[in-house]
Design an enzyme around this catalytic site. Structure first.
Site, PDB file in Angstrom:
ATOM      1  CG  ASP A 263      -1.634   1.128   1.205  1.00 33.45           C
ATOM      2  OD1 ASP A 263      -3.076   1.067   0.784  1.00 33.45           O
ATOM      3  OD2 ASP A 263      -1.572   2.365   1.804  1.00 33.45           O
TER       4      ASP A 263
ATOM      5  CE1 TYR B   2       0.382   7.703   3.176  1.00 35.89           C
ATOM      6  CE2 TYR B   2       0.598   5.451   2.117  1.00 35.89           C
ATOM      7  CZ  TYR B   2      -0.265   6.307   2.814  1.00 35.89           C
ATOM      8  OH  TYR B   2      -1.178   6.074   3.347  1.00 35.89           O
TER       9      TYR B   2
ATOM     10  CG  HIS C 247      -4.856   9.471   0.550  1.00 33.96           C
ATOM     11  ND1 HIS C 247      -3.381   9.551   0.542  1.00 33.96           N
ATOM     12  CD2 HIS C 247      -5.044   8.972   1.778  1.00 33.96           C
ATOM     13  CE1 HIS C 247      -2.666   8.842   1.596  1.00 33.96           C
ATOM     14  NE2 HIS C 247      -3.567   8.614   2.456  1.00 33.96           N
TER      15      HIS C 247
ATOM     16  CG  LEU D  29      -0.722  -2.751  14.880  1.00 37.96           C
ATOM     17  CD1 LEU D  29       0.805  -2.859  14.815  1.00 37.96           C
ATOM     18  CD2 LEU D  29      -1.671  -3.838  15.719  1.00 37.96           C
TER      19      LEU D  29
ATOM     20  CB  ILE E 242      -2.143  -2.127   5.183  1.00 41.42           C
ATOM     21  CG1 ILE E 242      -3.459  -0.986   5.396  1.00 41.42           C
ATOM     22  CG2 ILE E 242      -2.748  -2.832   4.070  1.00 41.42           C
ATOM     23  CD1 ILE E 242      -3.442   0.093   4.335  1.00 41.42           C
TER      24      ILE E 242
ATOM     25  CB  SER F 194       6.927  -2.092  10.931  1.00 40.36           C
ATOM     26  OG  SER F 194       7.968  -2.153  11.975  1.00 40.36           O
TER      27      SER F 194
ATOM     28  CG  ASN G 177       3.252  -6.442  12.292  1.00 44.29           C
ATOM     29  OD1 ASN G 177       3.044  -6.486  13.616  1.00 44.29           O
ATOM     30  ND2 ASN G 177       3.532  -5.412  11.582  1.00 44.29           N
TER      31      ASN G 177
END
Length: 319
Positions: free
Chosen positions: A51, A56, A112, A194, A232, A235, A244
């Protein structure tokens, strides 16, 4: 002789357009200097859902990592996201994303943010339906929309999003949105599953982790899967990517699922993203460089990426 077991297969979730999405992937909302190695390690671990987004600034890194990995494009599920609104702008931005990714198509293309102050997300959505019709966006969806905004694009186009990507974790469960998704056949995809680390510090989650002999992250991700969400997590740490992924060999019992369901507070810690204005998410030097890249698409995308890398070196390392 040492044996090398293949990683477990990630289950797929059916989309309303006949396609399928892996139920677990990883996000690339991270400084670009980490993203190539993250993709490479993620693919080695067994992930197939990647993703990314224009915001980003990691699309070029995905291209570089895929080239180095040798992975078959057809075995992957690549998502990217549109930031700028408007019909023609959406079509142009999609072309630039394909160029940066080095792909002929994406598996999922998302709006987005709705940016309601611009009042252009309906025409933007109609552009995505055209990309879906010509096959270069295999599936289309949105991110950070409210129910009324979802209803508006569906009513205007007759096309129901395949996926709605939203912030979702035990303290922010979005029951009304998830109920609407279920009624309309929209898959719920959880970014920040998370809670930006918050869920892993929750005493209730930690108690379950101790009882199941798992990490808090594994407990929360398993909760997502059993709810039917796509998750998704992101890290930059290889060990956490692997951790994960190790969630397919246990289940939470119904009582423990209910205990996690009871944690919902309904509060958005960063405000409601369905109300954000574009300048809220494009501020500062990073936004200026991204604007430059979109205004001058003939400039080599690697030059743009290197500028972002230089900027990322002044940022603190994420956890």
């Amino acid at each position: 002789m040492a044996s090398h077991e293949a990683p477990p297969s990630v289950p797929n979730v059916a989309l309303n357009d006949g396609n399928h999405i892996p139920q677990l992937g990883f996000g690339l909302a991270m400084p670009p200097r980490y993203s190539v190695r993250t993709v490479l390690h993620g693919l080695r671990t067994g992930y197939r859902l990647i993703d990314t987004a224009v915001l980003y600034r990691t699309e070029v890194d995905v291209r570089q990592a895929l080239k180095r990995s040798g992975a078959e494009r057809t075995s992957l599920f690549i998502t990217t996201k549109l930031l700028k609104h408007g019909h023609d702008m959406a079509l142009r931005c999609f072309e630039r994303s394909l160029e940066r990714l080095g792909c002929d198509y994406v598996d999922l293309y998302l709006i987005h943010y709705p940016f309601p102050e611009q009042a252009r997300y309906v025409e933007t959505w109609k552009a995505l339906t055209e990309l879906k019709a010509d096959g270069r966006a295999r599936s289309i969806g949105v991110s950070n929309f409210r129910i009324d905004q979802l209803e508006r694009i569906i009513d205007a186009s007759g096309v129901v999003p395949a996926v709605h990507q939203i912030g979702l974790y035990p303290r922010l469960q979005r029951p009304d949105l998830r109920r609407f998704h279920s009624q309309r056949g929209i898959v719920t995809e959880a970014y920040s599953p998370l809670g930006k680390g918050q869920a892993m510090r929750d005493p209730a989650v930690r108690e379950l982790a101790s009882r199941y002999n798992r990490t808090p992250a594994q407990i929360v991700l398993r909760w997502h899967l059993q709810l039917g969400n796509v998750a998704i997590p992101g890290s930059v740490t290889p060990e956490r990517l692997e951790e994960n992924f190790r969630i397919f060999d246990f289940e939470l019992n119904q009582e423990d699922m209910r205990s996690l369901n009871d944690l919902d507070t309904g509060r958005h810690p960063d405000g409601d993203p369905s109300t954000y204005a574009e300048h809220d998410v494009r501020s500062g030097a990073a936004g200026a460089i991204t604007d430059f890249a979109e205004r001058y698409p003939r400039v080599d995308s690697l030059i743009i990426q290197n500028a972002m890398r230089a900027l990322s070196h002044v940022r603190s390392r994420p956890s």
